[in-house]
Write a protein that holds these residues in place. Structure first.
Motif, short mmCIF file in Angstrom:
data_model
loop_
_atom_site.label_atom_id
_atom_site.label_comp_id
_atom_site.label_asym_id
_atom_site.label_seq_id
_atom_site.Cartn_x
_atom_site.Cartn_y
_atom_site.Cartn_z
N ASP A 195 0.83 -1.21 0.00
CA ASP A 195 0.00 0.00 0.00
C ASP A 195 0.86 1.25 0.00
OD1 ASP A 195 -2.34 -1.40 -0.03
OD2 ASP A 195 -2.67 -1.31 2.15
N GLN A 196 1.95 1.23 0.75
CA GLN A 196 2.85 2.39 0.80
C GLN A 196 3.50 2.65 -0.55
OE1 GLN A 196 5.52 1.24 3.93
NE2 GLN A 196 4.15 1.92 5.57
N VAL A 197 3.96 1.57 -1.20
CA VAL A 197 4.59 1.72 -2.52
C VAL A 197 3.59 2.25 -3.54
CG1 VAL A 197 5.62 0.45 -4.45
CG2 VAL A 197 6.34 -0.06 -2.11
N SER A 198 2.39 1.67 -3.54
CA SER A 198 1.37 2.09 -4.49
C SER A 198 0.94 3.54 -4.27
CB SER A 198 0.16 1.16 -4.37
OG SER A 198 -0.86 1.54 -5.27
N ALA A 199 0.80 3.92 -3.00
CA ALA A 199 0.37 5.29 -2.69
C ALA A 199 1.41 6.32 -3.13
CB ALA A 199 0.10 5.42 -1.19
N ARG A 200 2.68 5.99 -2.96
CA ARG A 200 3.74 6.93 -3.36
C ARG A 200 3.73 7.15 -4.87
NH1 ARG A 200 9.00 4.44 -0.73
NH2 ARG A 200 10.02 6.23 -1.73
N LEU A 201 3.59 6.05 -5.62
CA LEU A 201 3.58 6.16 -7.08
C LEU A 201 2.32 6.90 -7.56
CD1 LEU A 201 4.85 2.63 -8.13
CD2 LEU A 201 6.05 4.80 -8.44
N SER A 202 1.18 6.55 -7.01
CA SER A 202 -0.08 7.16 -7.44
C SER A 202 -0.11 8.64 -7.13
CB SER A 202 -1.26 6.46 -6.77
OG SER A 202 -1.32 5.11 -7.15
N ASN A 227 8.32 15.07 -12.87
CA ASN A 227 9.00 13.97 -13.57
C ASN A 227 10.22 13.49 -12.80
OD1 ASN A 227 7.60 13.25 -16.02
ND2 ASN A 227 7.98 15.35 -16.71
N ARG A 228 10.98 14.49 -12.31
CA ARG A 228 12.19 14.14 -11.55
C ARG A 228 11.83 13.34 -10.30
NH1 ARG A 228 14.25 15.72 -7.16
NH2 ARG A 228 12.76 17.43 -6.94
N ARG A 229 10.78 13.78 -9.59
CA ARG A 229 10.37 13.08 -8.39
C ARG A 229 9.88 11.68 -8.71
NH1 ARG A 229 5.83 16.35 -6.14
NH2 ARG A 229 5.74 14.65 -4.62
N LEU A 230 9.13 11.55 -9.82
CA LEU A 230 8.60 10.25 -10.20
C LEU A 230 9.73 9.27 -10.48
CD1 LEU A 230 6.08 8.61 -10.80
CD2 LEU A 230 6.16 9.43 -13.15
N ASN A 231 10.72 9.73 -11.27
CA ASN A 231 11.85 8.86 -11.57
C ASN A 231 12.68 8.56 -10.33
OD1 ASN A 231 11.61 8.34 -14.42
ND2 ASN A 231 12.06 10.50 -14.75
N SER A 232 12.78 9.56 -9.44
CA SER A 232 13.53 9.36 -8.21
C SER A 232 12.87 8.30 -7.35
CB SER A 232 13.66 10.68 -7.44
OG SER A 232 14.28 10.47 -6.20
N GLU A 233 11.53 8.39 -7.22
CA GLU A 233 10.81 7.40 -6.44
C GLU A 233 10.97 6.01 -7.05
OE1 GLU A 233 9.25 7.56 -3.64
OE2 GLU A 233 9.47 9.70 -3.30
N ALA A 234 10.87 5.93 -8.37
CA ALA A 234 11.00 4.63 -9.04
C ALA A 234 12.37 4.04 -8.81
CB ALA A 234 10.72 4.78 -10.54
N SER A 235 13.39 4.92 -8.82
CA SER A 235 14.75 4.41 -8.67
C SER A 235 15.01 3.86 -7.28
CB SER A 235 15.76 5.53 -8.95
OG SER A 235 15.70 6.53 -7.96
N THR A 236 14.17 4.25 -6.31
CA THR A 236 14.37 3.73 -4.95
C THR A 236 13.68 2.39 -4.75
OG1 THR A 236 12.41 4.88 -4.10
CG2 THR A 236 14.50 6.08 -4.02
N LEU A 237 12.87 1.97 -5.76
CA LEU A 237 12.22 0.68 -5.65
C LEU A 237 13.19 -0.42 -6.06
CD1 LEU A 237 8.77 1.57 -7.26
CD2 LEU A 237 9.33 1.35 -4.84
N SER A 266 -4.62 -12.21 -3.62
CA SER A 266 -4.47 -12.01 -5.07
C SER A 266 -4.29 -10.54 -5.38
CB SER A 266 -5.69 -12.58 -5.81
OG SER A 266 -5.77 -13.98 -5.61
N SER A 267 -5.04 -9.69 -4.68
CA SER A 267 -4.90 -8.25 -4.87
C SER A 267 -3.51 -7.78 -4.45
CB SER A 267 -5.97 -7.51 -4.04
OG SER A 267 -7.25 -7.87 -4.48
N ALA A 268 -3.00 -8.38 -3.37
CA ALA A 268 -1.66 -8.01 -2.92
C ALA A 268 -0.62 -8.40 -3.96
CB ALA A 268 -1.35 -8.70 -1.59
N ALA A 269 -0.75 -9.61 -4.51
CA ALA A 269 0.19 -10.04 -5.53
C ALA A 269 0.10 -9.17 -6.78
CB ALA A 269 -0.08 -11.51 -5.90
N ALA A 270 -1.14 -8.78 -7.13
CA ALA A 270 -1.32 -7.92 -8.30
C ALA A 270 -0.69 -6.56 -8.06
CB ALA A 270 -2.82 -7.76 -8.59
N ALA A 271 -0.80 -6.06 -6.84
CA ALA A 271 -0.18 -4.76 -6.53
C ALA A 271 1.32 -4.84 -6.64
CB ALA A 271 -0.59 -4.32 -5.11
N ALA A 272 1.90 -5.96 -6.18
CA ALA A 272 3.34 -6.13 -6.28
C ALA A 272 3.77 -6.18 -7.74
CB ALA A 272 3.77 -7.40 -5.54
#
Length: 289
Positions: A195-202, A227-237, A266-272
């Protein structure tokens, strides 16, 4: 709060008269040189205060004394909140003493405040009964102080034990709590992390879309920053971590199927899986060996 050096226990004959059977009366006072008094002066005052406390039938113990704790600050705060009764000498308005007295008053346990005659009583505690001892420590005047101190200690302690004591902060609610921990299942931990990962991206995506609807010169930098923040967040995943979460979610889904928790997992796996896909799409180099 005083240092270890400044809180060293003076070697006096009185220190050898400890009686573990007696109720401890804590002592808050300066022990090193203050504005108007020397360290030798405070050693004499300590001896006199200890003598008056013993006269009342208590065991005098400076609040920084506790062989079970290594940290001086922990000793002081622990003793301030646990001793049944405490004497505080506010002469010279020493900052450490005033801080420790504040903690003690918050404990709502019996406290006897003393000071040298002619000293200044702070406004905040001006209506607190303060016993005064002679600045020159005249023996006759000190005898009268001993009797006054002894009687006050006995009366306050008796009223405390009989539940009749009215503390200085009687009408104020003061709660002392300790940090607590809560155990969670593996399923809860996985779902919370996803949920934390999904919320940050969304959240970042929504910000980017909202700004992009009005691409004026004044918002171009904001679009770039999004854009910079989005890529920065993605790079931390970390792909390894997300894969671990995915595998944990899948395993939990399999083990929980008999308990009818399959749709949730199943929803958790889909979120991952979504987190992995979005992370690769946003920053493919991050996840390429």
């Amino acid at each position: 709060m005083a240092t270890e050096k400044s809180k060293a226990e003076p070697k006096t004959a009185a220190a050898e008269l400890e009686d573990p059977a007696l109720t401890i009366c804590g002592v808050i006072m300066p022990i090193s040189t203050t504005v108007n008094f020397s360290e030798a002066h405070w050693e004499r005052i300590q001896t006199l205060l200890h003598r008056g406390i013993r006269l009342a039938g208590f065991q005098p113990t400076n609040v920084w004394v506790n062989d079970q704790r290594d940290r001086v600050s922990e000793r002081i705060i622990g003793n301030i909140f646990t001793h049944e009764i405490v004497v505080a000498d506010i002469s010279d308005l020493n900052p450490n003493v005033m801080f420790e007295l504040g903690l003690r008053l918050a404990s709502k346990r019996p406290t006897v405040v003393v000071m040298n005659k002619g000293g200044q009583i702070p406004f905040d505690i001006r209506d607190f009964h303060v016993l005064q001892y002679p600045s020159d420590m005249n023996i006759l005047d000190m005898e009268a102080f001993y009797l006054d101190l002894s009687e006050t200690l006995i009366n306050k302690h008796n009223s405390f034990k009989s539940k009749d004591y009215r503390p200085f902060l009687d009408g104020v609610i003061v709660e002392v709590t300790s940090p607590s921990t809560r155990e969670v299942t593996g399923v809860e931990a996985v779902l919370t992390r996803l949920d934390q990962v999904s919320a940050r991206l969304s959240g970042i995506e929504n910000t980017q879309k909202a700004i992009a609807k009005t691409p004026t010169p004044s918002t171009m930098y904001s679009v770039f920053d999004a854009n910079r923040r989005l890529n920065s967040e993605a790079s931390t995943l970390d792909l390894y971590s997300i894969n671990q979460l995915n595998r944990s979610a899948s395993a939990a889904a399999a083990s929980a199927s008999s308990a009818h928790q399959g749709p949730v997992m199943s929803s958790a796996a889909a979120a991952a899986e979504r987190a992995i896909t979005e992370g690769v799409a946003l920053n493919p180099k991050r996840f390429i060996d």
